[in-house]
Design a protein around this motif. Structure first.
Motif, PDB file in Angstrom:
ATOM      1  N   UNK A 177       0.828  -1.209   0.000  1.00 15.91           N
ATOM      2  CA  UNK A 177       0.000   0.000   0.000  1.00 15.91           C
ATOM      3  C   UNK A 177       0.861   1.256   0.000  1.00 15.91           C
ATOM      4  N   UNK A 178       1.965   1.219   0.697  1.00 16.56           N
ATOM      5  CA  UNK A 178       2.843   2.382   0.777  1.00 16.56           C
ATOM      6  C   UNK A 178       3.415   2.754  -0.590  1.00 16.56           C
ATOM      7  N   UNK A 179       3.561   1.781  -1.479  1.00 19.03           N
ATOM      8  CA  UNK A 179       4.097   2.061  -2.801  1.00 19.03           C
ATOM      9  C   UNK A 179       3.080   2.566  -3.806  1.00 19.03           C
ATOM     10  N   UNK A 180       1.803   2.502  -3.457  1.00 19.26           N
ATOM     11  CA  UNK A 180       0.758   2.914  -4.394  1.00 19.26           C
ATOM     12  C   UNK A 180       0.532   4.412  -4.384  1.00 19.26           C
ATOM     13  N   UNK A 181       0.193   4.961  -5.541  1.00 14.30           N
ATOM     14  CA  UNK A 181      -0.190   6.366  -5.655  1.00 14.30           C
ATOM     15  C   UNK A 181      -1.685   6.498  -5.928  1.00 14.30           C
ATOM     16  N   UNK A 182      -2.265   5.535  -6.639  1.00 13.40           N
ATOM     17  CA  UNK A 182      -3.677   5.586  -6.997  1.00 13.40           C
ATOM     18  C   UNK A 182      -4.225   4.171  -7.158  1.00 13.40           C
ATOM     19  N   UNK A 183      -5.443   3.975  -6.657  1.00 10.10           N
ATOM     20  CA  UNK A 183      -6.195   2.747  -6.944  1.00 10.10           C
ATOM     21  C   UNK A 183      -7.592   3.193  -7.353  1.00 10.10           C
ATOM     22  N   UNK A 184      -7.997   2.779  -8.546  1.00 17.98           N
ATOM     23  CA  UNK A 184      -9.344   3.065  -9.019  1.00 17.98           C
ATOM     24  C   UNK A 184      -9.961   1.763  -9.508  1.00 17.98           C
ATOM     25  N   UNK A 185     -11.165   1.486  -9.043  1.00 16.71           N
ATOM     26  CA  UNK A 185     -11.899   0.302  -9.470  1.00 16.71           C
ATOM     27  C   UNK A 185     -13.307   0.737  -9.841  1.00 16.71           C
ATOM     28  N   UNK A 186     -13.772   0.291 -10.994  1.00 14.56           N
ATOM     29  CA  UNK A 186     -15.150   0.497 -11.403  1.00 14.56           C
ATOM     30  C   UNK A 186     -15.695  -0.863 -11.804  1.00 14.56           C
ATOM     31  N   UNK A 187     -16.819  -1.232 -11.200  1.00 13.92           N
ATOM     32  CA  UNK A 187     -17.447  -2.506 -11.512  1.00 13.92           C
ATOM     33  C   UNK A 187     -18.941  -2.267 -11.655  1.00 13.92           C
ATOM     34  N   UNK A 188     -19.496  -2.712 -12.767  1.00 15.12           N
ATOM     35  CA  UNK A 188     -20.915  -2.556 -13.059  1.00 15.12           C
ATOM     36  C   UNK A 188     -21.487  -3.925 -13.381  1.00 15.12           C
ATOM     37  N   UNK A 189     -22.560  -4.299 -12.672  1.00 12.74           N
ATOM     38  CA  UNK A 189     -23.241  -5.560 -12.946  1.00 12.74           C
ATOM     39  C   UNK A 189     -24.636  -5.242 -13.462  1.00 12.74           C
ATOM     40  N   UNK A 190     -25.042  -5.953 -14.519  1.00 16.37           N
ATOM     41  CA  UNK A 190     -26.306  -5.693 -15.188  1.00 16.37           C
ATOM     42  C   UNK A 190     -27.242  -6.888 -15.058  1.00 16.37           C
ATOM     43  N   UNK A 191     -28.549  -6.621 -15.146  1.00 22.47           N
ATOM     44  CA  UNK A 191     -29.551  -7.690 -15.072  1.00 22.47           C
ATOM     45  C   UNK A 191     -29.494  -8.627 -16.269  1.00 22.47           C
ATOM     46  N   UNK A 192     -29.230  -8.043 -17.447  1.00 17.67           N
ATOM     47  CA  UNK A 192     -29.240  -8.868 -18.650  1.00 17.67           C
ATOM     48  C   UNK A 192     -28.172  -8.391 -19.627  1.00 17.67           C
ATOM     49  N   UNK A 193     -27.845  -9.247 -20.549  1.00 16.71           N
ATOM     50  CA  UNK A 193     -26.875  -8.915 -21.589  1.00 16.71           C
ATOM     51  C   UNK A 193     -27.410  -7.785 -22.466  1.00 16.71           C
ATOM     52  N   UNK A 194     -26.516  -7.020 -23.044  1.00 18.77           N
ATOM     53  CA  UNK A 194     -26.908  -5.975 -23.982  1.00 18.77           C
ATOM     54  C   UNK A 194     -27.239  -4.633 -23.360  1.00 18.77           C
ATOM     55  N   UNK A 195     -27.074  -4.485 -22.057  1.00 17.69           N
ATOM     56  CA  UNK A 195     -27.389  -3.205 -21.416  1.00 17.69           C
ATOM     57  C   UNK A 195     -26.247  -2.201 -21.542  1.00 17.69           C
ATOM     58  N   UNK A 196     -25.141  -2.651 -22.092  1.00 19.11           N
ATOM     59  CA  UNK A 196     -24.026  -1.763 -22.411  1.00 19.11           C
ATOM     60  C   UNK A 196     -23.379  -2.328 -23.677  1.00 19.11           C
ATOM     61  N   UNK A 197     -22.548  -1.520 -24.279  1.00 21.78           N
ATOM     62  CA  UNK A 197     -21.837  -1.951 -25.479  1.00 21.78           C
ATOM     63  C   UNK A 197     -20.339  -1.942 -25.183  1.00 21.78           C
ATOM     64  N   UNK A 198     -19.598  -2.845 -25.804  1.00 23.70           N
ATOM     65  CA  UNK A 198     -18.147  -2.851 -25.634  1.00 23.70           C
ATOM     66  C   UNK A 198     -17.560  -1.496 -26.018  1.00 23.70           C
TER      67      UNK A 198
END
Length: 176
Positions: free
Chosen positions: A66-87
């Motif tokens: 942890x001391x060596x880190x400058x930034x940690x960013x995590x984004x996680x999105x879970x959807x009900x069904x396929x097709x709710x977002x596009x690549x």
């Protein structure tokens, strides 16, 4: 696939001098059934180290990592069904990473409805950052880590700060 992506991501050296703007992903939150966001800068990471002092006694290597880190960013999105977002919703993030100095895609895996990429940036033979972009039919994850450390040490952060646990493919908050 998640385990493969995270295994490869956690097996080398890491840090990054440029920043990554993940605001283009905010539009996915309105469509997602679950949204997980972690954004920690150096000062906040130092506070996390202090809050986890009991865990540090069990594993002093976590504090070192942890001391060596400058930034940690995590984004996680879970959807009900396929097709709710596009690549293509991830193209802005991928484009930023591609423009970063000395940054290379080290893994680019495409399967039927999945697309996972791992990017490593380096300077003079030393890793300087790591980004993972993983898209599955019902889930999108982006992990960005910047700081001075070995990627092999990242495994010590399994389950902390939204970083998935390699043994289960789930973050600590999911393991209840």
């Amino acid at each position: 696939m998640k385990r493969l992506v995270m295994f490869v991501a956690l097996s080398g050296i890491c840090a990054w001098s440029q920043s990554l703007d993940l605001s283009s992903l905010d539009k996915l939150a309105a469509k997602a059934k679950q949204v997980h966001k972690v954004s920690l800068d150096k000062n906040q990471l130092q506070m996390v180290m202090k809050m986890n002092s009991e865990e540090d006694k069990k594993d002093p290597d976590v504090k070192k990592v942890l001391n060596g880190l400058a930034t940690v960013q995590v984004r996680n999105f879970e959807f009900d069904k396929s097709g709710e977002y596009s690549d293509s919703d991830l193209d802005a993030v991928r484009a930023q990473i591609a423009k970063m100095q000395n940054c290379t895609s080290i893994v680019d895996s495409k399967e039927k409805d999945e697309h996972s990429q791992i990017f490593l940036c380096s300077d003079e033979g030393k890793g300087t950052a790591l980004a993972v972009v993983a898209a599955e039919p019902k889930e999108v994850s982006v992990v960005y880590i910047r700081g001075n450390m070995n990627l092999s040490d990242l495994g010590k952060l399994n389950g902390l700060m939204g970083i998935p646990d390699l043994s289960t493919g789930k973050g600590k908050s999911d393991q209840k």
